[in-house]
Design a protein around this motif. Sequence first.
Motif, PDB file in Angstrom:
ATOM      1  N   THR A  22      11.648  18.637   3.592  1.00  0.00           N
ATOM      2  CA  THR A  22      12.193  17.824   4.682  1.00  0.00           C
ATOM      3  C   THR A  22      11.140  17.066   5.480  1.00  0.00           C
ATOM      4  N   ARG A  23       9.880  17.114   5.069  1.00  0.00           N
ATOM      5  CA  ARG A  23       8.802  16.524   5.880  1.00  0.00           C
ATOM      6  C   ARG A  23       9.065  15.065   6.217  1.00  0.00           C
ATOM      7  N   ILE A  24       9.494  14.281   5.249  1.00  0.00           N
ATOM      8  CA  ILE A  24       9.671  12.848   5.495  1.00  0.00           C
ATOM      9  C   ILE A  24      10.983  12.524   6.197  1.00  0.00           C
ATOM     10  N   ALA A  25      11.796  13.537   6.469  1.00  0.00           N
ATOM     11  CA  ALA A  25      13.087  13.282   7.121  1.00  0.00           C
ATOM     12  C   ALA A  25      12.933  12.856   8.577  1.00  0.00           C
ATOM     13  N   ALA A  26      11.724  12.908   9.113  1.00  0.00           N
ATOM     14  CA  ALA A  26      11.486  12.476  10.493  1.00  0.00           C
ATOM     15  C   ALA A  26      11.254  10.974  10.596  1.00  0.00           C
ATOM     16  N   SER A  27      11.464  10.245   9.512  1.00  0.00           N
ATOM     17  CA  SER A  27      11.177   8.804   9.480  1.00  0.00           C
ATOM     18  C   SER A  27      12.149   8.001  10.336  1.00  0.00           C
ATOM     19  N   ASP A  28      11.774   6.768  10.634  1.00  0.00           N
ATOM     20  CA  ASP A  28      12.531   5.879  11.520  1.00  0.00           C
ATOM     21  C   ASP A  28      13.814   5.389  10.843  1.00  0.00           C
ATOM     22  N   PRO A  29      15.000   5.727  11.362  1.00  0.00           N
ATOM     23  CA  PRO A  29      16.257   5.292  10.729  1.00  0.00           C
ATOM     24  C   PRO A  29      16.397   3.777  10.661  1.00  0.00           C
ATOM     25  N   ALA A  72      14.539   7.036  -2.921  1.00  0.00           N
ATOM     26  CA  ALA A  72      15.508   8.104  -3.162  1.00  0.00           C
ATOM     27  C   ALA A  72      15.062   9.435  -2.551  1.00  0.00           C
ATOM     28  N   PRO A  73      13.773   9.814  -2.664  1.00  0.00           N
ATOM     29  CA  PRO A  73      13.333  11.036  -1.987  1.00  0.00           C
ATOM     30  C   PRO A  73      13.582  11.032  -0.482  1.00  0.00           C
ATOM     31  N   GLN A  74      13.473   9.852   0.148  1.00  0.00           N
ATOM     32  CA  GLN A  74      13.764   9.774   1.589  1.00  0.00           C
ATOM     33  C   GLN A  74      15.216  10.153   1.868  1.00  0.00           C
ATOM     34  N   VAL A  75      16.144   9.620   1.076  1.00  0.00           N
ATOM     35  CA  VAL A  75      17.557   9.935   1.269  1.00  0.00           C
ATOM     36  C   VAL A  75      17.811  11.419   1.029  1.00  0.00           C
ATOM     37  N   ILE A  76      17.245  11.956  -0.042  1.00  0.00           N
ATOM     38  CA  ILE A  76      17.463  13.365  -0.387  1.00  0.00           C
ATOM     39  C   ILE A  76      16.877  14.279   0.681  1.00  0.00           C
ATOM     40  N   ALA A  77      15.685  13.965   1.169  1.00  0.00           N
ATOM     41  CA  ALA A  77      15.074  14.771   2.228  1.00  0.00           C
ATOM     42  C   ALA A  77      15.909  14.729   3.498  1.00  0.00           C
ATOM     43  N   PRO A  82       0.840  -1.203   0.000  1.00  0.00           N
ATOM     44  CA  PRO A  82       0.000   0.000   0.000  1.00  0.00           C
ATOM     45  C   PRO A  82       0.869   1.244   0.000  1.00  0.00           C
ATOM     46  N   MET A  83       0.616   2.158  -0.924  1.00  0.00           N
ATOM     47  CA  MET A  83       1.393   3.393  -1.002  1.00  0.00           C
ATOM     48  C   MET A  83       0.763   4.427  -0.070  1.00  0.00           C
ATOM     49  N   ALA A  84       0.880   4.144   1.205  1.00  0.00           N
ATOM     50  CA  ALA A  84       0.292   5.011   2.229  1.00  0.00           C
ATOM     51  C   ALA A  84       1.136   4.901   3.486  1.00  0.00           C
ATOM     52  N   GLY A  85       1.100   5.927   4.289  1.00  0.00           N
ATOM     53  CA  GLY A  85       1.857   5.909   5.531  1.00  0.00           C
ATOM     54  C   GLY A  85       1.798   7.260   6.213  1.00  0.00           C
ATOM     55  N   ARG A  86       2.489   7.353   7.329  1.00  0.00           N
ATOM     56  CA  ARG A  86       2.586   8.597   8.076  1.00  0.00           C
ATOM     57  C   ARG A  86       4.007   8.702   8.616  1.00  0.00           C
ATOM     58  N   GLU A  87       4.386   9.916   9.014  1.00  0.00           N
ATOM     59  CA  GLU A  87       5.731  10.084   9.550  1.00  0.00           C
ATOM     60  C   GLU A  87       5.882   9.367  10.890  1.00  0.00           C
ATOM     61  N   ARG A  88       4.783   9.253  11.620  1.00  0.00           N
ATOM     62  CA  ARG A  88       4.816   8.566  12.917  1.00  0.00           C
ATOM     63  C   ARG A  88       4.311   7.142  12.764  1.00  0.00           C
ATOM     64  N   GLY A  89       4.919   6.222  13.506  1.00  0.00           N
ATOM     65  CA  GLY A  89       4.553   4.828  13.388  1.00  0.00           C
ATOM     66  C   GLY A  89       3.817   4.322  14.610  1.00  0.00           C
ATOM     67  N   GLY A  90       3.542   3.004  14.611  1.00  0.00           N
ATOM     68  CA  GLY A  90       2.914   2.372  15.757  1.00  0.00           C
ATOM     69  C   GLY A  90       1.406   2.409  15.707  1.00  0.00           C
ATOM     70  N   PRO A  91       0.767   1.558  16.496  1.00  0.00           N
ATOM     71  CA  PRO A  91      -0.702   1.498  16.504  1.00  0.00           C
ATOM     72  C   PRO A  91      -1.353   2.777  16.997  1.00  0.00           C
ATOM     73  N   ILE A  92      -0.624   3.577  17.769  1.00  0.00           N
ATOM     74  CA  ILE A  92      -1.190   4.846  18.248  1.00  0.00           C
ATOM     75  C   ILE A  92      -1.506   5.767  17.073  1.00  0.00           C
TER      76      ILE A  92
END
Length: 362
Positions: free
Chosen positions: A217-224, A186-191, A119-129
């Motif tokens: 830079t919005r997606i730069a908060a993703s989980d390393p 690639a956008p994740q790396v660039i961001a 699925p091409m969907a997600g959020r910057e924050r993870g977890g069931p919360i």
Amino acid sequence: MSESRRLEGQVRVVGSGLLGASIGLGLRAQGVDVIVDDVSPAARTLAIDYGAGRAPAEGDDPAIIVVCVPPDVTAQIVERELHDYPNALVTDVASVKGAPLRELLGRGVDVTRYIGSHPMAGRERGGPISARADLFVGRPWVIAGHDGITYRRAAALEDLILDLGATPLEMSPDDHDAGVAVVSHAPQVIASLMAARLRDAPDASLGLAGQGVRDVTRIAASDPALWVQILGANASTVGGVLREFRADLDRVIEALGDVSHPGAMRVIAETIGDGNQGVARLPGKHGQSKTFAQVVVRVDDRPGEMGRLFTEMGEIGVNMEDLRIEHSPGAQFGLAEMSVVPEHEERLVDDLIRRGWTVTGR
């Protein structure tokens, strides 16, 4: 059963993070019996507490199993689920599709009941919360078919996707991985590289930050930890995209080194122009490539002002296709940049001004 529901039987979701819990919430809203499992009992309990499903029980016989675990253990868990539930179709939602299939085939696993998906969907924050029942609504969901499974056997996956409000999209595993390398990996790396420039920037510089740097830079908060696995599993394809990006960047750097040199300004102009063309190709609302007009409205920093703007747009009869809000620190107002179809732009601007709104850009 919901009148519009397509899926029949139990659904087992393995992994209770953002995607797993969101799948559970969405299917539970349709009345599906969802079983939630996780290697972490605490994570499973939290997802169940949020309403994503129920705990496994003796006698469970799921029609379809959705594996929502990190890429480095996806094939292992898929193999286990195929063995433990011999009547079930098994899919996974890992963001790479070629590597799990190759690993399963390399292990000699019978893949006639396995088909990868994403699925091409997600959020910057993870977890069931952070999970949402509507996370997949209107989003593409890739079905990565292969020669070892028939369309008829994979039909339950399409039913699940449609029940969650997503749009099924068939691609080969390799085409999928090439696609996400361009639009996601690639956008994740660039961001992240751009956001890293902000670490040592003076506070005064950060105070100037507007929507441009926030968009980049919005997606730069993703989980390393997760992205180490994703990029590792799609390394060669992402590397190719980044090498092309590096070549383009080198040309711009060279042009900026001496802007008086013949052709330097042309390089810069063509770089921006090429970007315009690329952005214009991004799918718009309902999956159609479409250019929208932008209307920027000043919104005072008072309770209810955004709600009033939305209400009055509804009264005017203009649909908002997209929205960005910029609010600079210390300012007593924000700027709402709204995307509308071009033929409604003039009427919207005229009516908003008549109603007392300040239109600051278009």
